[in-house]
Design an enzyme around this catalytic site. Structure first.
Site, short mmCIF file in Angstrom:
data_model
loop_
_atom_site.label_atom_id
_atom_site.label_comp_id
_atom_site.label_asym_id
_atom_site.label_seq_id
_atom_site.Cartn_x
_atom_site.Cartn_y
_atom_site.Cartn_z
N GLY A 199 39.98 24.22 46.82
CA GLY A 199 41.30 23.75 47.25
C GLY A 199 41.38 23.61 48.76
O GLY A 199 42.43 23.84 49.38
N LEU A 242 41.54 21.22 50.79
CA LEU A 242 42.40 20.22 51.46
C LEU A 242 43.88 20.49 51.17
O LEU A 242 44.73 19.68 51.53
CB LEU A 242 42.02 18.81 51.01
N GLY A 243 44.16 21.60 50.54
CA GLY A 243 45.56 21.93 50.24
C GLY A 243 46.28 22.53 51.44
O GLY A 243 45.74 22.54 52.55
N ILE A 262 39.06 18.64 44.96
CA ILE A 262 38.92 17.62 43.91
C ILE A 262 38.95 16.22 44.51
O ILE A 262 38.44 15.28 43.95
CB ILE A 262 40.01 17.82 42.83
N ASP A 268 35.97 19.88 40.98
CA ASP A 268 37.09 20.17 40.09
C ASP A 268 36.86 21.61 39.62
O ASP A 268 35.83 21.91 39.00
CB ASP A 268 37.03 19.17 38.92
N TYR A 297 53.94 29.71 36.54
CA TYR A 297 53.26 30.07 37.80
C TYR A 297 53.18 31.59 37.94
O TYR A 297 52.13 32.15 38.25
CB TYR A 297 54.06 29.46 38.95
N LYS A 340 50.06 34.11 38.04
CA LYS A 340 49.80 34.99 39.18
C LYS A 340 49.60 36.44 38.73
O LYS A 340 48.70 37.12 39.21
CB LYS A 340 50.93 34.89 40.22
N1 SER Z 1 55.33 28.83 47.73
C1 SER Z 1 55.12 29.05 46.34
C2 SER Z 1 55.98 28.19 45.52
O1 SER Z 1 57.08 27.93 45.94
C3 SER Z 1 55.37 30.48 46.00
O2 SER Z 1 54.23 31.23 46.25
O3 SER Z 1 55.62 27.83 44.45
#
Ligand code: SER
Length: 326
Positions: A8, A10-11, A35, A53, A142, A146
């Site tokens: 990741g 370039l994120g 990717i 990927d 999400y 996590k």
């Molecule tokens: N910045 C993230 C989001 O808003 C939280 O870790 O999804």
């Protein structure tokens, strides 16, 4: 000297972390993967870069082996709002990528970092000064990813002896690469829009507090944690860290000190508001302070000054050339 493998790259975090780590450890010591591969990107041009990927376990292993890496920074993941739109896809990317990266770390004996998030908390978590060790029953995909990730990293440490480390990042604010699909992104967008249009419509409602951090503090935290003496770490995955907690009115008021005509109104997005409402107002970073000396340099005042001046230097400005008050 470390040889670091970054996914990741370039994120939002990766594009700055790779450059910072290349400064600290040397350009050739940091292998960036993503990717996508835009031709003219400083991450691609300044050191080793490979297209990857993260769901492709075999290719990930091949790249790590080819460069003989000893450290993995696994950043590739979907953020909260995007994950909520396509939960199964998010599970596959976020968990599939993580287990692939952990397997590479196990096989090649690498140190390992991956970020967790304030998203790992949920509505039953204490909302103020949220402790390091507390209830974690998130209600978003999400968050589920996590918490699972934190547990999986602990498992790889206990079961296989992989040196896994992580932090729970708050919303990250930076002027380099915009985040994509997060709930906290309003606190980045607001600076761009303040400079471009002198106004911003917030999708997060008035009075909604969330933890935030300026990117330079986030990068330092990753490097510091990875360098920390393992004998001092009672926790590993993942440490609460934060620099500030604010709600939309407070960031708007701070921006107004620099851009007098700045105005904000609201058009609350129910999906992102529900996510924000399920997260803490502020988290307690004392375990990170005690175990590896975490300290943030930027508060809302200092971050706003720096963010606006850096964005101006980047050429982000009002089309009608209204000059910011200094
Ligand atoms: N910045 C993230 C989001 O808003 C939280 O870790 O999804």
């Amino acid at each position: 000297m470390k040889k670091i493998f970054v996914t990741g790259a370039l994120g939002q975090i990766g594009s700055e972390l790779v450059m910072k780590m290349r400064e600290v450890y040397g350009n050739d010591q940091v292998v960036a993967t993503d990717i996508k591969c835009p031709k003219e990107h400083e991450v691609v041009g300044s050191g080793p870069f490979e297209i990857l990927d993260v769901t492709d376990a075999k290719k990930m292993h091949e790249i790590a082996k080819k460069y003989e890496v000893d450290t993995i920074i696994h950043l590739a993941a979907l953020l909260s709002a995007t994950a909520e739109k396509n939960p199964v896809f998010a599970w596959n990317i976020n968990m599939g990528g993580l287990v692939n990266a952990l397997e590479v770390a196990r096989d090649l004996h690498c140190q390992f970092f991956t970020p967790s998030s304030i998203g790992a908390f949920g509505p039953s978590t204490p909302t103020d000064n949220t402790p390091q060790d507390t209830i974690q029953r998130p209600t978003t995909m999400y968050g589920v990813n996590k918490v699972s990730g934190e547990l999986l990293c602990d498992y790889y440490f206990h079961k296989f002896g992989v040196d896994t480390r992580g932090v729970r990042f708050p919303g990250l604010i930076s002027y380099v690469t915009p985040p994509g699909g997060g709930t906290t992104d309003y606190a980045v967008d607001i600076y761009y829009e303040a400079l471009k249009r002198g106004e911003y419509t917030s999708y997060i409602g008035k009075g909604t507090y969330m933890d935030m951090m300026y990117m330079p503090d986030a990068l330092n935290a990753i490097i510091q944690l990875m360098e920390a003496d393992p004998s001092k770490l009672k926790h590993r995955n993942a440490f609460n860290i934060t620099a500030m907690s604010f709600e939309p009115e407070q960031i708007a008021a701070e921006i107004k000190k620099h851009i007098k005509h700045f105005k904000m109104d609201y058009d609350v997005d129910p999906i992102r508001q529900a996510i924000a409402d399920s997260w803490p107002n502020s988290i307690d970073p004392s375990a990170a302070r005690e175990e590896w000396g975490f300290k943030a340099e930027y508060d809302l005042v200092k971050m706003t000054e720096d963010m606006l001046s850096k964005l101006e230097k980047k050429g982000i400005k009002n089309d009608s050339e209204i000059v910011c008050a200094k």
